[in-house]
Design an enzyme around this catalytic site. Structure first.
Site, mmCIF file in Angstrom:
data_model
loop_
_atom_site.group_PDB
_atom_site.id
_atom_site.type_symbol
_atom_site.label_atom_id
_atom_site.label_comp_id
_atom_site.label_asym_id
_atom_site.label_seq_id
_atom_site.Cartn_x
_atom_site.Cartn_y
_atom_site.Cartn_z
ATOM 1 N N LYS A 13 0.936 -1.353 -0.053
ATOM 2 C CA LYS A 13 -0.042 0.024 0.127
ATOM 3 C C LYS A 13 0.853 1.410 -0.261
ATOM 4 C CE LYS A 13 -2.102 -1.039 4.113
ATOM 5 N NZ LYS A 13 -1.268 -2.271 4.093
ATOM 6 N N ARG A 88 -9.429 1.346 8.295
ATOM 7 C CA ARG A 88 -9.093 0.002 8.775
ATOM 8 C C ARG A 88 -10.170 -0.785 9.485
ATOM 9 N NH1 ARG A 88 -3.211 0.809 8.669
ATOM 10 N NH2 ARG A 88 -2.010 -1.201 8.591
ATOM 11 N N ARG A 127 11.615 -5.702 4.960
ATOM 12 C CA ARG A 127 11.354 -4.276 4.814
ATOM 13 C C ARG A 127 12.141 -3.452 5.734
ATOM 14 N NH1 ARG A 127 5.206 -1.881 5.346
ATOM 15 N NH2 ARG A 127 5.171 -3.014 7.454
ATOM 16 N N ARG A 160 11.158 -1.974 11.439
ATOM 17 C CA ARG A 160 10.153 -1.603 12.106
ATOM 18 C C ARG A 160 9.837 -2.453 13.066
ATOM 19 N NH1 ARG A 160 5.124 0.267 8.574
ATOM 20 N NH2 ARG A 160 4.275 -0.990 10.037
ATOM 21 N N ARG A 171 -1.016 -8.953 13.269
ATOM 22 C CA ARG A 171 -1.358 -8.017 12.420
ATOM 23 C C ARG A 171 -2.235 -8.534 11.185
ATOM 24 N NH1 ARG A 171 4.034 -5.009 11.126
ATOM 25 N NH2 ARG A 171 2.567 -3.736 9.676
HETATM 26 P P1 ADP Z 1 1.294 -1.482 7.247
HETATM 27 O O1 ADP Z 1 1.675 -0.426 6.264
HETATM 28 O O2 ADP Z 1 2.463 -2.617 7.388
HETATM 29 O O3 ADP Z 1 -0.116 -2.070 7.389
HETATM 30 P P2 ADP Z 1 0.989 1.041 8.993
HETATM 31 O O4 ADP Z 1 2.054 1.844 8.860
HETATM 32 O O5 ADP Z 1 -0.226 1.283 7.885
HETATM 33 O O6 ADP Z 1 1.384 -0.478 8.898
HETATM 34 O O7 ADP Z 1 0.458 0.876 10.340
HETATM 35 C C1 ADP Z 1 1.182 0.435 11.297
HETATM 36 C C2 ADP Z 1 0.349 0.394 12.797
HETATM 37 O O8 ADP Z 1 -0.102 1.668 13.067
HETATM 38 C C3 ADP Z 1 -1.028 -0.680 12.639
HETATM 39 O O9 ADP Z 1 -0.446 -2.093 12.704
HETATM 40 C C4 ADP Z 1 -1.756 0.068 13.676
HETATM 41 O O10 ADP Z 1 -1.539 -0.458 14.940
HETATM 42 C C5 ADP Z 1 -1.568 1.393 13.398
HETATM 43 N N1 ADP Z 1 -2.443 2.051 12.635
HETATM 44 C C6 ADP Z 1 -2.024 2.848 11.383
HETATM 45 N N2 ADP Z 1 -3.244 3.099 10.723
HETATM 46 C C7 ADP Z 1 -4.394 2.901 11.632
HETATM 47 C C8 ADP Z 1 -5.740 2.825 11.501
HETATM 48 N N3 ADP Z 1 -6.353 3.394 10.511
HETATM 49 N N4 ADP Z 1 -6.575 2.508 12.452
HETATM 50 C C9 ADP Z 1 -5.764 1.829 13.541
HETATM 51 N N5 ADP Z 1 -4.684 1.615 13.807
HETATM 52 C C10 ADP Z 1 -3.898 2.035 12.868
HETATM 53 P P1 ADP Z 2 2.304 -1.687 3.042
HETATM 54 O O1 ADP Z 2 2.222 -0.245 3.098
HETATM 55 O O2 ADP Z 2 0.888 -2.218 2.532
HETATM 56 O O3 ADP Z 2 2.403 -2.349 4.584
HETATM 57 P P2 ADP Z 2 4.732 -1.637 1.870
HETATM 58 O O4 ADP Z 2 4.429 -0.565 0.639
HETATM 59 O O5 ADP Z 2 5.422 -0.935 2.842
HETATM 60 O O6 ADP Z 2 3.554 -2.323 2.525
HETATM 61 O O7 ADP Z 2 5.556 -2.960 1.333
HETATM 62 C C1 ADP Z 2 6.034 -4.054 2.265
HETATM 63 C C2 ADP Z 2 7.453 -4.421 1.755
HETATM 64 O O8 ADP Z 2 7.145 -5.274 0.675
HETATM 65 C C3 ADP Z 2 8.345 -3.166 1.562
HETATM 66 O O9 ADP Z 2 9.739 -3.683 2.133
HETATM 67 C C4 ADP Z 2 8.464 -3.204 0.110
HETATM 68 O O10 ADP Z 2 9.666 -2.496 -0.389
HETATM 69 C C5 ADP Z 2 7.985 -4.397 -0.492
HETATM 70 N N1 ADP Z 2 7.208 -4.306 -1.553
HETATM 71 C C6 ADP Z 2 6.048 -3.698 -1.974
HETATM 72 N N2 ADP Z 2 5.427 -3.770 -3.294
HETATM 73 C C7 ADP Z 2 6.256 -4.807 -3.502
HETATM 74 C C8 ADP Z 2 6.056 -5.984 -4.674
HETATM 75 N N3 ADP Z 2 5.268 -5.649 -5.694
HETATM 76 N N4 ADP Z 2 7.071 -6.909 -4.907
HETATM 77 C C9 ADP Z 2 7.990 -7.152 -3.810
HETATM 78 N N5 ADP Z 2 7.879 -6.398 -2.769
HETATM 79 C C10 ADP Z 2 7.328 -5.423 -2.576
#
Ligand code: ADP
Ligand code: ADP
Ligand code: ZN
Length: 214
Positions: A13, A88, A127, A160, A171
């Site tokens: 995302k 979410r 990541r 992270r 998660r």
């Molecule tokens: P990822 O991209 O790996 O899904 P995020 O950076 O979006 O993780 O979110 C990291 C953490 O921040 C989540 O696991 C949650 O604890 C919190 N968080 C982020 N966005 C929300 C949301 N919209 N509602 C509740 N918790 C959130």
């Molecule tokens: P999210 O925001 O959904 O948690 P991220 O964009 O942070 O996800 O991506 C999670 C991990 O996967 C990061 O290390 C990113 O560089 C890698 N990644 C993202 N898109 C791809 C893809 N299409 N193929 C392989 N790795 C990816």
């Protein structure tokens, strides 16, 4: 153009949201980044959010909605935005719909990036994130030019806290229970678009551009 990004943690995302935001000159709003900045700066919001995030649990809707409503009212959001990691939960989605309806607006695209759970666990362990500018890398699939250094700002990259395997499993289970229902919610609203997130970063981006158009 008002976009929300859906998908499991690690689906890509953030990676795609940043590219969309650059391409269409929209603000990229990541609730996760906002929480992490608050944690780094030791704010009250940050201290509250940290207790949930460290365990891989969701921050309560009330705290999340407060910061989102505040962010939506800033002037750079006038022409649209890319929400990443929000909504979410169903109550968050309903609150967003309500806030938009009050202004005669709606979400244009809910972009769902699909990646199977097994693939997610692999991705998270590789990541690396820049806590200064929010850029995200992967040690194998999207490596920085110089080891552990951010291409964009030169800051040192880190893993992270919540990307440890045990936290990732929690998660994912929370994603399936609380966030996946949003796919049906946005399908019902007629704005859901789904993408195969197992393709490489540029391929997924091209697929998205085809749907968003000019
Ligand atoms: P990822 O991209 O790996 O899904 P995020 O950076 O979006 O993780 O979110 C990291 C953490 O921040 C989540 O696991 C949650 O604890 C919190 N968080 C982020 N966005 C929300 C949301 N919209 N509602 C509740 N918790 C959130
Ligand atoms: P999210 O925001 O959904 O948690 P991220 O964009 O942070 O996800 O991506 C999670 C991990 O996967 C990061 O290390 C990113 O560089 C890698 N990644 C993202 N898109 C791809 C893809 N299409 N193929 C392989 N790795 C990816
Ligand atoms: Zn950086």
């Amino acid at each position: 153009m008002k976009i929300v990004m859906l998908g499991a943690p690690g689906a890509g995302k953030g990676t795609q949201a940043k590219k969309i935001a650059d391409r269409y000159q929209l603000p990229h709003i990541s609730t996760g980044d906002i929480f992490r900045t608050n944690i780094k700066n030791g704010t009250e919001l940050g201290m509250k959010a940290k207790t949930y995030m460290d365990k891989g649990n969701l921050v309560p809707d009330s705290l999340t909605l407060e910061l989102v409503v505040d962010r939506l009212n800033q002037t750079d959001c006038k022409n649209g935005y890319v929400f990443d990691g929000f909504p979410r939960t169903i109550p968050q989605a309903e609150a967003l719909t309500g806030a938009l309806e009050a202004k005669g607006e709606k979400v244009d695209f809910a972009i769902d990036i699909e990646v199977p759970d097994e693939e997610i666990v692999k991705r998270m362990s590789g990541r690396r994130a820049c806590l200064k500018c929010g850029a995200t890398y992967h040690i194998l699939f999207n490596a920085p030019k110089e080891n552990d250094i951010c291409d964009r700002c030169g800051n040192e990259l880190s893993m992270r806290e919540d990307d440890r395997p045990s936290t990732v499993l929690n998660r994912l289970s929370i994603y399936h229970k609380q966030t996946q229902p949003l796919i049906d919610y946005y399908q019902g609203m007629g704005c859901l678009v789904q993408f195969d997130g197992t393709k490489d970063v540029e391929e997924v981006f091209n697929d998205i551009l085809e749907v968003l158009g000019e």
